[in-house]
Design an enzyme around this catalytic site. Structure first.
Site, mmCIF file in Angstrom:
data_model
loop_
_atom_site.group_PDB
_atom_site.id
_atom_site.type_symbol
_atom_site.label_atom_id
_atom_site.label_comp_id
_atom_site.label_asym_id
_atom_site.label_seq_id
_atom_site.Cartn_x
_atom_site.Cartn_y
_atom_site.Cartn_z
ATOM 1 N N HIS A 190 -61.693 16.166 -47.301
ATOM 2 C CA HIS A 190 -63.274 16.170 -47.513
ATOM 3 C C HIS A 190 -63.790 16.414 -48.982
ATOM 4 C CE1 HIS A 190 -62.532 16.526 -43.208
ATOM 5 N NE2 HIS A 190 -63.869 16.811 -42.977
ATOM 6 N N GLU A 245 -66.102 5.935 -37.866
ATOM 7 C CA GLU A 245 -66.607 5.329 -39.112
ATOM 8 C C GLU A 245 -66.500 3.795 -39.190
ATOM 9 O OE1 GLU A 245 -66.513 9.600 -39.926
ATOM 10 O OE2 GLU A 245 -65.003 8.289 -39.028
#
Length: 726
Positions: free
Chosen positions: A528, A458
């Protein structure tokens, strides 16, 4: 017996050395131009250290004295179309690039410096002193130097932080069909940073025309490279990633120049990235005018040994040996450069009133006006001047029940059809029939070179997207599979992309869209599930949209893709399978920036919410008979885009506010919003602002514990019942 086969890397690893034959063959104009660059940069840096000694530099002065050979040798091999960025110690790279831009035919060291050369040095000196006439009006200072016109796309105070951004510049060069390259300069500290190593991998996988130029000056502040890594020959990292790599003596500017020419031929031929390690030495400490030996981590003998190999002295020796310049001519270059710096300083400085003889200060008129402090945190939205605006009550097209996830894919397909600058990237966006949720369904097949499936990195691909946005030729849409991953890419999101416009003077666009989903209630647990709105709302530079209906998603995504600021587009998994009114064939309208929606009118309490929680608020009200509430769906969540008009009108009618959100208390969006409502509308409130949030903990895997950690309609109903009782 076990058989052992020796493996060799697929990419070459080469050490280059310039011989006397190379020096004899070198073009005279190249060598004299090289001398001008080196002496100007050295004189500039020496003058900066004088200012630092006098307390006239506010903040650090990371001089590059001793390291100029690597910068000048490499930059003079570049074209004006090539781009460079660097680290906190980046004066030498920046100055060489801008000098090459204003004097493309070279700088004759035997003549007076041109007005263009003087102008860029004046602006650079002013910028480092924090003054208005600097490149970024003093906001960037020593560590954030940028002049896009010259291809100097920004130095960076975060170690390794600029490396992914340079990858974005390299990608844009290639996508535009040019043979231009990007060069990212960093040191022996940054080569151990995750974002740097992630970018090695990404650049190699995508064969980007990116040169990783490592200035190995042996010390990260005071830590020797041998203490920090098992392989101090840092160019050894390249072949492990499939990157062709070179090692060169950075104190030899011609050797660096010849090495860069080899690397450029490799990159311009489309063979992927290159890595150059130049062994250099900074003569002074990390910051300021004192040698490292003053702090005990280097010896005077080591410093002298490196000074005896000074790049300027080496070049001058060859110039005199070849009778290109005389010793007197060489000395005159130093004298004229020092005089130029003194004269530029005289323009910015004046005697300190009441001070000691020779004591000076910055002229008051040189400072930026303090009213400039927040100008340019975000853009002025002039890009919406010709946009087609519509909301539910003014939309003239056909509407029908639409599945939320279908319009997510539909509006992106429409925008990519009409705007060939839009690029989509993220993990698995190119597979699985539209990624993990179908948001990019059909896009890879239609636009194969504009839908980029990334490695799981990321920090690297977010920064690459940021570099593309700053380049300006393309508009990246980056997808995070889960919003929690923002912490992995936090440097790029908050230190780089969010701050870029303001940090570099307030006028540069950053057209970057980040899509991410909130997954509370799905059983994916603490790492998450988060709602990042509260974090992004505290970070300058970002705009935030939170669509709760198919109609709104289309209009808000269109606005995000038109906006020239970075925009976070939040999506909630609870909404993906929901059905609501959406456009049938018309995907070309924008919802105005800063416009909330009233989902239900009422007169006794104002309920403010966003994203999926808006539906839970409406469900709660449907379950109650005695609550007359007005429900506001914010849609735009950033501080600059809050619809205070709609909120204010409602508060003045109801005199009571409830803010409802799902997420944990600690990262709550409603915390700052409640404070601001109390501040703005105190006289109309009959009661402190009430709030519904999740608990303190992040949601966990257990179904019952996850439900206990988040807020939904039941919690809203309970709070509304309590308020009604009051």
């Amino acid at each position: 017996m076990t058989q052992e086969n020796r493996l060799t890397p697929a990419a070459p690893w080469i050490e280059t050395v310039a011989t006397d034959i190379d020096w004899d063959a070198a073009d005279r104009a190249l060598l004299t131009n090289m001398l001008s660059h080196l002496v100007i940069i050295r004189s500039f840096e020496e003058y900066l250290l004088e200012l630092a000694r006098s307390g006239l530099i506010h903040g650090p002065a990371h001089s590059s004295i001793g390291q100029e050979g690597g910068a000048v040798g490499s930059v003079l091999a570049l074209t004006a179309a090539d781009t460079v960025n660097g680290s906190h110690r980046g004066h030498h790279q920046f100055l060489s690039k801008v000098l090459a831009y204003v004097a493309p035919d070279g700088i004759d060291p035997t003549r007076d410096f041109s007005s263009d050369v003087q102008a860029v040095l004046r602006r650079a000196l002013a910028e480092i002193c924090g003054l208005d006439r600097g490149f970024s009006h003093g906001r960037g200072g020593s560590m954030h130097l940028q002049w896009n016109d010259a291809g100097a796309i920004g130095t960076n105070a975060i170690v390794g932080g600029g490396v992914p951004l340079a990858a974005g510049s390299a990608w844009a060069h290639r996508q535009a069909g040019t043979d231009a390259v990007a060069v990212t300069y960093f040191g022996d500290g940054a080569i151990n940073i995750g974002s740097t190593l992630e970018t090695f991998n990404l650049a190699a996988a995508w064969r980007l025309p990116l040169c990783f130029f490592v200035e190995n000056n042996l010390y990260a502040v005071s830590t020797h490279v041998a203490e920090a890594t098992g392989e101090p020959r840092l160019s050894a990292r390249g072949p492990g990633f499939g990157i062709s790599s070179w090692k060169v003596d950075g104190m030899d500017p011609l050797a660096v120049h010849l090495t860069m020419q080899q690397a450029l031929a490799h990159m311009r031929a489309g063979r992927g990235p290159a890595l150059i390690e130049a062994d250099v030495y900074r003569y002074y400490h990390q910051n300021g005018p004192f040698p490292g030996s003053s702090f005990g981590y280097r010896t005077k003998e080591e410093e002298k040994a490196w000074r005896d190999r000074d790049p300027i002295a080496r070049l001058c020796g060859h110039l005199v040996r070849r009778a290109i310049l005389s010793e007197d001519q060489v000395e005159s270059v130093f004298a004229r450069a020092a005089a130029l710096m003194a004269s530029l300083g005289d323009e910015l400085l004046e005697p300190l009133p009441g001070g000691r003889p020779g004591q000076r200060r910055i002229k008051p008129e040189e400072w930026p006006d303090t009213s400039f402090v927040d100008v340019g945190v975000r853009g002025d939205l002039s890009e919406f001047a010709d946009a087609r605006m519509a909301d539910r009550d003014s939309f003239s097209g056909e509407l029908a029940e639409q599945k939320f996830i279908d319009v997510v894919a539909g509006v992106m397909a429409r925008r990519m059809e009409t705007d060939d600058t839009i690029i989509v990237m993220g993990e698995d966006v190119h597979h699985l029939n539209g990624g993990t949720n179908g948001a990019t369904r059909g896009l890879k097949e239609r636009y194969p070179d504009r839908v980029l499936g990334t490695p799981i990195s990321e920090n690297a691909f977010t920064g690459l997207g940021g570099g593309i946005a700053l380049d300006g030729r393309y508009r990246p849409v980056v997808e995070f599979m889960y919003a929690d991953f923002m912490w992995v890419a936090a440097d790029q999101l908050f230190n780089q992309i969010g701050k870029a416009r303001h940090m570099f003077g307030g006028s540069g666009d950053v057209p970057f869209v980040l899509r991410s989903k909130v997954a509370m209630g799905t059983g994916y647990g603490s790492q998450h599930s988060m709602d990042p709105a509260g974090i992004f709302a505290t970070a300058p530079g970002w705009r935030i949209v939170a669509p709760s209906t198919p109609f709104d998603y289309v209009g808000l995504m269109n606005s995000a893709l038109r906006c020239k600021d970075p925009v976070l587009v939040l999506e909630h998994v609870d909404l993906y399978t929901s059905v609501g009114e959406g456009p049938v064939n018309d995907f070309d309208y924008c919802i105005p920036v800063g416009k909330a929606a009233i989902r239900r009118s009422g007169s006794r309490v104002t309920v403010i919410s966003y994203l999926a929680m808006t539906h839970y608020v409406l469900q709660a009200l449907d379950s109650l008979d005695n609550v007359d509430a007005e429900v506001i769906d914010l849609r735009w969540l950033d501080r600059a885009s809050i619809d205070w008009g709609t909120i204010g009108d409602s508060v003045k009618k109801t005199n009571m506010v409830l803010i409802a959100e799902q997420g944990p208390l600690g990262t709550s969006y409603g915390g700052w919003l409640a404070d601001e409502i109390n501040r703005r509308f105190f006289d109309w409130l009959d009661h402190p602002v009430e709030r519904v949030t999740g608990g303190e903990a992040s949601p966990s895997i257990s179904k019952v514990l996850e439900r206990a950690a988040i807020a939904r309609s039941e919690e809203v109903a309970s709070k509304l019942t309590e308020i009604a009782g009051k």
